[in-house]
Write a protein that holds these residues in place. Structure first.
Motif, PDB file in Angstrom:
ATOM      1  N   ARG A   1       0.796  -0.716   0.374  1.00  0.00           N
ATOM      2  CA  ARG A   1       0.275   0.009   0.034  1.00  0.00           C
ATOM      3  C   ARG A   1       0.834   1.159   0.002  1.00  0.00           C
ATOM      4  N   GLU A   2       1.317   1.063   0.878  1.00  0.00           N
ATOM      5  CA  GLU A   2       2.310   2.252   0.278  1.00  0.00           C
ATOM      6  C   GLU A   2       4.469   1.734   0.734  1.00  0.00           C
ATOM      7  N   LEU A   3       5.419   2.479  -0.048  1.00  0.00           N
ATOM      8  CA  LEU A   3       6.588   3.392   0.012  1.00  0.00           C
ATOM      9  C   LEU A   3       7.247   3.868   1.164  1.00  0.00           C
ATOM     10  N   THR A   4       8.604   3.487   1.321  1.00  0.00           N
ATOM     11  CA  THR A   4       9.320   5.148   2.102  1.00  0.00           C
ATOM     12  C   THR A   4       9.703   6.060   1.823  1.00  0.00           C
ATOM     13  N   LEU A   5      10.054   7.048   1.907  1.00  0.00           N
ATOM     14  CA  LEU A   5      10.766   7.941   1.648  1.00  0.00           C
ATOM     15  C   LEU A   5      12.205   7.926   2.211  1.00  0.00           C
ATOM     16  N   ASP A   6      12.171   6.765   3.073  1.00  0.00           N
ATOM     17  CA  ASP A   6      13.981   6.733   3.694  1.00  0.00           C
ATOM     18  C   ASP A   6      13.918   5.244   3.865  1.00  0.00           C
ATOM     19  N   PRO A   7      14.336   4.715   3.620  1.00  0.00           N
ATOM     20  CA  PRO A   7      14.882   5.127   2.190  1.00  0.00           C
ATOM     21  C   PRO A   7      14.892   5.284   1.186  1.00  0.00           C
ATOM     22  N   ALA A   8      15.027   6.320   0.305  1.00  0.00           N
ATOM     23  CA  ALA A   8      14.038   6.505  -1.222  1.00  0.00           C
ATOM     24  C   ALA A   8      14.439   5.588  -2.289  1.00  0.00           C
ATOM     25  N   PHE A   9      13.022   5.618  -3.593  1.00  0.00           N
ATOM     26  CA  PHE A   9      13.083   4.745  -4.219  1.00  0.00           C
ATOM     27  C   PHE A   9      14.018   4.810  -5.124  1.00  0.00           C
ATOM     28  N   PRO A  10      14.742   3.395  -5.503  1.00  0.00           N
ATOM     29  CA  PRO A  10      14.067   2.560  -5.849  1.00  0.00           C
ATOM     30  C   PRO A  10      14.890   1.155  -4.615  1.00  0.00           C
ATOM     31  N   ASN A  11      15.331   1.963  -3.439  1.00  0.00           N
ATOM     32  CA  ASN A  11      15.451   1.187  -2.629  1.00  0.00           C
ATOM     33  C   ASN A  11      14.810   1.462  -1.261  1.00  0.00           C
ATOM     34  N   SER A  12      13.125   1.046  -1.327  1.00  0.00           N
ATOM     35  CA  SER A  12      12.062   1.682  -0.708  1.00  0.00           C
ATOM     36  C   SER A  12      11.643   0.479   0.005  1.00  0.00           C
ATOM     37  N   PHE A  13      11.049   0.274   1.296  1.00  0.00           N
ATOM     38  CA  PHE A  13      10.275  -0.444   1.864  1.00  0.00           C
ATOM     39  C   PHE A  13       9.009  -0.690   2.221  1.00  0.00           C
ATOM     40  N   CYS A  14       8.449  -1.644   2.067  1.00  0.00           N
ATOM     41  CA  CYS A  14       7.416  -1.523   1.835  1.00  0.00           C
ATOM     42  C   CYS A  14       6.605  -1.212   3.254  1.00  0.00           C
TER      43      CYS A  14
ATOM     44  N   MET B   1       5.458   8.563  -4.383  1.00  0.00           N
ATOM     45  CA  MET B   1       6.080   9.191  -3.250  1.00  0.00           C
ATOM     46  C   MET B   1       6.358  11.511  -3.152  1.00  0.00           C
ATOM     47  N   LEU B   2       6.494  11.207  -4.219  1.00  0.00           N
ATOM     48  CA  LEU B   2       7.468  13.074  -4.921  1.00  0.00           C
ATOM     49  C   LEU B   2       5.639  13.740  -4.593  1.00  0.00           C
ATOM     50  N   TYR B   3       4.315  12.674  -4.918  1.00  0.00           N
ATOM     51  CA  TYR B   3       3.482  13.983  -4.125  1.00  0.00           C
ATOM     52  C   TYR B   3       2.932  13.814  -2.925  1.00  0.00           C
ATOM     53  N   GLN B   4       4.027  13.201  -2.807  1.00  0.00           N
ATOM     54  CA  GLN B   4       3.600  12.899  -0.560  1.00  0.00           C
ATOM     55  C   GLN B   4       4.154  14.814   0.323  1.00  0.00           C
ATOM     56  N   GLY B   5       3.644  15.302   0.803  1.00  0.00           N
ATOM     57  CA  GLY B   5       4.433  15.438   2.118  1.00  0.00           C
ATOM     58  C   GLY B   5       4.895  15.013   2.953  1.00  0.00           C
ATOM     59  N   ASP B   6       5.936  15.759   3.430  1.00  0.00           N
ATOM     60  CA  ASP B   6       6.893  14.483   4.348  1.00  0.00           C
ATOM     61  C   ASP B   6       7.444  15.155   6.172  1.00  0.00           C
ATOM     62  N   THR B   7       7.690  16.527   5.904  1.00  0.00           N
ATOM     63  CA  THR B   7       8.172  17.397   7.086  1.00  0.00           C
ATOM     64  C   THR B   7       6.620  17.939   7.916  1.00  0.00           C
ATOM     65  N   ASP B   8       7.379  17.560   9.330  1.00  0.00           N
ATOM     66  CA  ASP B   8       6.044  18.600  10.261  1.00  0.00           C
ATOM     67  C   ASP B   8       5.560  19.773  10.130  1.00  0.00           C
ATOM     68  N   ASP B   9       6.145  20.542   9.203  1.00  0.00           N
ATOM     69  CA  ASP B   9       6.360  22.563   9.095  1.00  0.00           C
ATOM     70  C   ASP B   9       5.707  21.839   7.803  1.00  0.00           C
ATOM     71  N   GLU B  10       5.535  21.031   6.482  1.00  0.00           N
ATOM     72  CA  GLU B  10       5.020  21.079   5.397  1.00  0.00           C
ATOM     73  C   GLU B  10       4.063  20.721   6.100  1.00  0.00           C
ATOM     74  N   LEU B  11       3.742  19.479   6.810  1.00  0.00           N
ATOM     75  CA  LEU B  11       1.974  18.745   6.713  1.00  0.00           C
ATOM     76  C   LEU B  11       1.370  19.864   7.743  1.00  0.00           C
TER      77      LEU B  11
END
Length: 658
Positions: free
Chosen positions: A99-112, A207-217
């Motif tokens: 359903r989702e992949l990690t931002l860190d590590p980043a794609f293509p080394n993402s984890f599920c 993942m490019l379309y997701q916000g990730d930092t707390d300030d951004e969110l």
């Protein structure tokens, strides 16, 4: 923590799924020798020389080419991978149902990432999508459509737009009057930029379309909660937006509150082109000497990627599962299927997929529209019911699109250029074999016809006047073109920026191809764009308020190439009087006074809409008929009555009895 066997069977859902006490894991790998779950504590060891999972984490062969097991204690947010041993090698694979992949590590080394199916608090309990024939679709690319910072400064040159950027812009779409938004593909793609048609992880969102930092969110949360309050809905906490998938769900949730359906553009004909070793490519790690051994794909190329192996029932089920997933977990209201001919031409299994897909989804959600892109000679095949047809609800049309675009190019030749209005007139009627006009999705701009890399791409304003896209010629001819679209039977579709007379082509890579973003600042700096937006708002509103413009009744009562005039009668085919509308459109560069047209009823006809009013809005002296005309003349154009009217230069009128 060891995998527990005997708790997963062939009825267990694919992928990682949370249940009481932990999570089930199941994956399809028919030619694998063994499949393991790489648990979260072990992920850091991937890539270390000689490392492989413990036998305690080996999944059970379920006897149907799938492997499964249960992991106690797994919770939402748990990270994992699969490890697959096959005759072609061994190594980690991302869960094809993740359903989702990690931002860190980043794609293509993402984890599920393990996510709960019901992890977002929806607010749209009372939502009902519009009837298919009432849809007015707005097509946009999430990464390039809209993104501003707290000060309102444009961010799109430095980063992609986000799902939540689109969410905060929904009041704009509501004011425009559209009731559906079609997102260009949002499934995870491998490249740094993309139009979206090269997806590789089909259940994960980009993942490019997701916000990730707390300030951004936190900034998004403020805007999101303001919208929720405006609809009397409970607010969200920031934790609800932290999972990337919830940000897309929030967009869909808010769209529904705004009265806007959400349609996904899904690509089931091919995938990738930028596969990595951890992807779907050779998923069960069979020998890679032949692309046909790649499990999910064949050796056929399409659009830089590989065509799916439709002959394989497991592949067909994977694609159907994906569509069902988006219906159930994202609550989407429809699908635009990319290039169905690539699927249907893989006889007979491709057509089996189409029929099984459309039938399954119609059973699950009959209110959700299924739109096919199909350009073969037998245009009615997609919208013909199964089993003789493919069972889609509607299909993209190019008759009116190509005719109007060609007409604009002709008109750009000047007042003495020859025009051929006949193809445009023909575009008002459905293709051969269609049982209803509403089944055609009509447009004059879309992602292909305005895409910078395409040699034939052109915006309407450029077609209307290549020398000056802000001239009176450009804006008046563009108003005629937009009116022909919104007056035609079928489902009307707009492309992002069309509503403000954007003249630049679009591109998804602003870094390498700068200067192709929508110029939103023009609404404050360029009166032409602001006036055109008001014109489009009122034109869309007219279509929504006049049932005849969404109905089946249509007759092109006059096509006069010499006069440069086309007249179209629209009506509700239920026999009720007073619901008719007549469109008069002229591409003559001079106004016409005392011009006779036929009308179906005698008496007074109101001038509902006059495009000249929007040139220098509000035009203090529009050329027209003072609000009404008198149909007291003798029969004309096959009608029993007629009226003498004034038509503005390069203008349109809508008339209605009463």
């Amino acid at each position: 923590m060891a995998i527990v066997l005997g708790h997963v069977d062939r009825a267990t859902p694919m992928g990682g799924n949370l249940i009481a006490g932990g999570a089930t894991f199941r994956t399809w790998a028919p030619r694998a020798d063994a499949v393991y779950l790489i648990e979260q504590p072990q992920l850091a060891a991937i890539g270390q020389a000689g490392w492989r999972p413990s036998e305690d984490d080996r999944l059970e062969d379920l006897g149907d080419h799938s492997w499964g097991g249960f992991l106690a204690g797994a919770e939402d947010g748990y990270r994992y991978m699969f490890w697959v041993d096959g005759i072609g090698g061994s190594g980690p694979k991302r869960d094809s149902y993740a359903r989702e992949l990690t931002l860190d590590p980043a794609f293509p080394n993402s984890f599920c990432i393990l996510r709960a199916a019901s992890g977002y608090p929806w607010h749209d309990a009372g939502w009902r999508p519009p009837d298919f024939r009432d849809l007015i679709i707005y097509q946009l690319h999430v990464g390039t459509w809209w993104a501003v910072d707290a000060a309102g400064d444009d961010l799109r040159a430095t980063r992609s737009g986000r799902f939540l950027d689109v969410a905060t812009r929904l009041p704009y779409l509501r004011a425009l009057g559209v009731n559906a938004v079609q997102l260009l593909p949002i499934q995870e793609f491998a490249t740094a930029h993309s139009a979206g048609y090269n997806g590789v992880d089909y259940f994960s969102t980009e993942m490019l379309y997701q916000g990730d930092t707390d300030d951004e969110l936190a900034r998004y949360l403020t805007a999101v909660n303001a919208l929720l309050r405006s609809f009397g809905q409970p607010e969200l906490g920031i934790d609800a937006l932290r999972p990337g998938i919830n940000q897309l769900k929030c967009l869909i949730d808010l769209a529904h509150l705004h009265g806007i359906a959400v349609i996904f553009d899904l690509v089931y004909n091919h995938a990738g082109g930028d596969f990595g070793d951890r992807s779907l490519w050779f998923y069960d790690r069979f020998t890679n000497a032949n692309k046909n051994n790649s499990l999910y794909f064949t050796d056929q190329d399409w659009a830089g990627g590989q065509v799916f192996a439709f002959w394989n029932s497991g592949v067909r089920q994977f694609l159907i599962d994906n569509a069902v997933f988006f219906f159930n977990e994202y609550r989407i209201d429809g699908i635009r299927y990319d290039e169905i001919r690539v699927i249907s031409n893989n006889q007979p299994d491709g057509r089996t997929l189409c029929r099984d897909m459309t039938s399954t989804l119609r059973f699950i959600r009959p209110s959700a529209i299924q739109i096919a892109e199909y350009w073969e000679w037998d245009r009615a095949l997609p919208v013909t019911p199964t089993p003789s047809g493919l069972g889609f609800d509607a299909a993209l049309g190019d008759g009116l699109r190509d005719a109007v675009r060609a007409l604009l190019a002709q008109a750009a030749g000047g007042e003495n250029a020859a025009l051929d209005l006949n193809p445009t007139a023909q575009g008002f009627y459905p293709p051969v074999g269609y049982d209803a006009a509403w089944r055609v999705v009509q447009c004059i701009e879309n992602q292909d016809k305005t895409y910078f890399p395409h040699a034939d791409a052109a915006r309407v304003a450029w077609l209307a006047d290549p020398n000056d896209r802000r001239s009176w010629y450009a804006r008046s001819r563009s108003r005629v073109a937009a009116t022909l679209l919104l007056a035609a039977p079928g489902i009307a579709a707009l492309f992002m920026g069309q509503e403000i007379l954007e003249d630049k082509l679009w591109d998804d890579n602003e870094k390498d191809h700068p200067g192709h973003l929508i110029w939103w600042d023009g609404l404050n700096q360029d009166p032409v764009m602001a006036n055109y937006l008001r014109f489009m708002q009122d034109l869309v509103g007219l279509r929504r308020n006049q049932p005849a413009l969404r109905a089946e009744g249509v007759r092109v009562s006059r096509v006069n190439n010499y006069d440069r005039v086309i007249v179209v009668h629209r009506w509700v085919a239920d026999g009720s009087a007073g619901r008719d509308v007549v469109l008069v459109a002229s591409l003559d560069e001079h106004a016409k006074a005392g011009y006779g047209i036929g009308l179906p009823f005698g008496g007074r006809w109101h001038e509902l809409f006059n495009s000249d009013y929007y040139d220098g809005f509000p035009n203090p002296a529009p050329v027209g008929n003072g609000g009404s005309v008198d149909a007291s003349g003798t029969g004309l154009d096959g009608f029993p009555h007629s009226a003498m009217i004034t038509i503005p230069a390069n203008g349109v009128l809508f008339l209605a009895p009463g």
